[in-house]
Scaffold this active site. Sequence first.
Site, PDB file in Angstrom:
ATOM      1  N   GLY A  41       0.818  -1.208   0.000  1.00 34.94           N
ATOM      2  CA  GLY A  41       0.000   0.000   0.000  1.00 34.94           C
ATOM      3  C   GLY A  41       0.852   1.259   0.000  1.00 34.94           C
ATOM      4  O   GLY A  41       1.972   1.256  -0.509  1.00 34.94           O
ATOM      5  N   LEU A  42       0.307   2.322   0.580  1.00 39.77           N
ATOM      6  CA  LEU A  42       0.982   3.612   0.633  1.00 39.77           C
ATOM      7  C   LEU A  42       1.398   4.093  -0.746  1.00 39.77           C
ATOM      8  O   LEU A  42       2.519   4.521  -0.961  1.00 39.77           O
ATOM      9  CB  LEU A  42       2.214   3.556   1.552  1.00 39.77           C
ATOM     10  CG  LEU A  42       1.926   3.427   3.037  1.00 39.77           C
ATOM     11  CD1 LEU A  42       3.228   3.389   3.820  1.00 39.77           C
ATOM     12  CD2 LEU A  42       1.073   4.581   3.529  1.00 39.77           C
ATOM     13  N   CYS A  43       0.490   3.939  -1.686  1.00 40.99           N
ATOM     14  CA  CYS A  43       0.805   4.461  -3.010  1.00 40.99           C
ATOM     15  C   CYS A  43      -0.384   5.253  -3.548  1.00 40.99           C
ATOM     16  O   CYS A  43      -0.754   5.136  -4.698  1.00 40.99           O
ATOM     17  CB  CYS A  43       1.220   3.358  -3.963  1.00 40.99           C
ATOM     18  SG  CYS A  43       0.218   1.892  -3.874  1.00 40.99           S
ATOM     19  N   GLY A  44      -0.980   6.051  -2.690  1.00 44.64           N
ATOM     20  CA  GLY A  44      -2.037   6.944  -3.126  1.00 44.64           C
ATOM     21  C   GLY A  44      -3.233   6.203  -3.680  1.00 44.64           C
ATOM     22  O   GLY A  44      -3.619   5.164  -3.177  1.00 44.64           O
ATOM     23  N   PHE A  53      -3.486   4.571  -6.353  1.00 46.41           N
ATOM     24  CA  PHE A  53      -3.100   3.610  -7.390  1.00 46.41           C
ATOM     25  C   PHE A  53      -4.032   2.411  -7.474  1.00 46.41           C
ATOM     26  O   PHE A  53      -4.565   2.090  -8.533  1.00 46.41           O
ATOM     27  CB  PHE A  53      -1.660   3.155  -7.127  1.00 46.41           C
ATOM     28  CG  PHE A  53      -1.197   2.038  -8.005  1.00 46.41           C
ATOM     29  CD1 PHE A  53      -0.791   2.305  -9.302  1.00 46.41           C
ATOM     30  CD2 PHE A  53      -1.176   0.742  -7.553  1.00 46.41           C
ATOM     31  CE1 PHE A  53      -0.369   1.280 -10.124  1.00 46.41           C
ATOM     32  CE2 PHE A  53      -0.762  -0.283  -8.361  1.00 46.41           C
ATOM     33  CZ  PHE A  53      -0.356  -0.017  -9.645  1.00 46.41           C
TER      34      PHE A  53
END
Lengths: 292, 132
Positions: free
Chosen positions: A89-92, A94
Amino acid sequence: MPNLKDLKNRIESVKSTRKITKAMQMVAAAKLRRAQEAAEAGRPYAERMLAVMSGLAASVGNSEGAPRLLAGTGSDQTHLLVVMTSERGLCGGFNTTIVRLARAKIAELLAAGKTVKLLTVGKKGREQLKREYGDLMVAHVDLSDVKSIGYGNAAEIANDVLTRFDAGEFDVASIFFNTFQSVISQIPTETQIVPAKFDAPEEADDAATLYDYEPSEEAVLEDLLPRGIATQIFTALLENAASEQGARMSAMDNATRNAGDMIDKLTIQYNRSRQAVITNELIEIISGAEAL
Amino acid sequence: MADLMQFDLVSPERKLASVEASSVQIPGADGDLTAMADHAPLITTLRPGILTVEGPEGTMEYVVTGGFADVAGPSVSVLAERAMPKADVTGDVLAELISDAEAKHAAATDTAVDVAAKLVADLNALKDSLGA
């Protein structure tokens, strides 16, 4: 008003968060470069492959004995959707953008009375789709142990899809992934892979018609179609990998900036509180002295 | 000196070679063939074998498995599923490929059996020719 110690702790914790997001941003930037290079390196193969296949498909496609992978099964009742998302995760937005596109498609197909099957690649998409469409899932591909995506990964997915196709499990297959546009823009894309669909070849492609085929047009096409599917999946995986890093980079850039703003605000608050405490003390001393 | 043509060898992951060549010997599915400049346009599938490129810079040999070659007058492009310089191919790599192919052969049904058997045979022939 929170006391000074609390504020100080708070500032420290936001500072360390900023350090982490900053580091993640830089790691994503480095990975993005690598992913872009990989996508670039894979392009000549994919382009050539597509050119040859569309030429062949144009000449063989309409005949009786066209392979099923090209001509389809003659129905479009069962759809297989291959949803490719990231493992982390932690990819906006996406993963959300891909899932949103897939969800819209699923709803549309279900409303039309079709059967939908889902094959997910990447943990994040499965998590998001599981709640609503968990019973539609037929398989999941886990790429969390894969450091850099190789053709082998794509070939495995393609094999799985083809085996299901041969077993008559579905009629139409599409892949969902993000096309890398730039660091701030990734475009969720849907591509149909079975039956293979090609843009109409550039008009009157004389060169293509002059080719000799060995062993024969049909045999070459039969050999190429599965490879074409693997190549399409591979391209999609590479695009996805680049998009993921791009999305993470901009998400982490935002996070770093927000953390900076927050630190500034907290620091002002801290200084004001400190000043207030000092003023308070002074007032106490002065009024104490006056009372004497 | 024979005329030169553009030779490209690409695998899905990268471009392995892009050089001028005077002749390219391709392990076609129906047998080896050598393409020189101004060869008639031809597309052929590959069998596992050795691809030999002769050019002004000397002779290069690659081991390729599967894929196809696109011969068109001034250029030859080989799109191989896997391609390695011959020097890099060790017995281990081949053994792995062969065991993969044999597993597929065992699992194959109907017409696929013959195809898989041919793949195994081609790989074994390749192994013999490399003396690995």
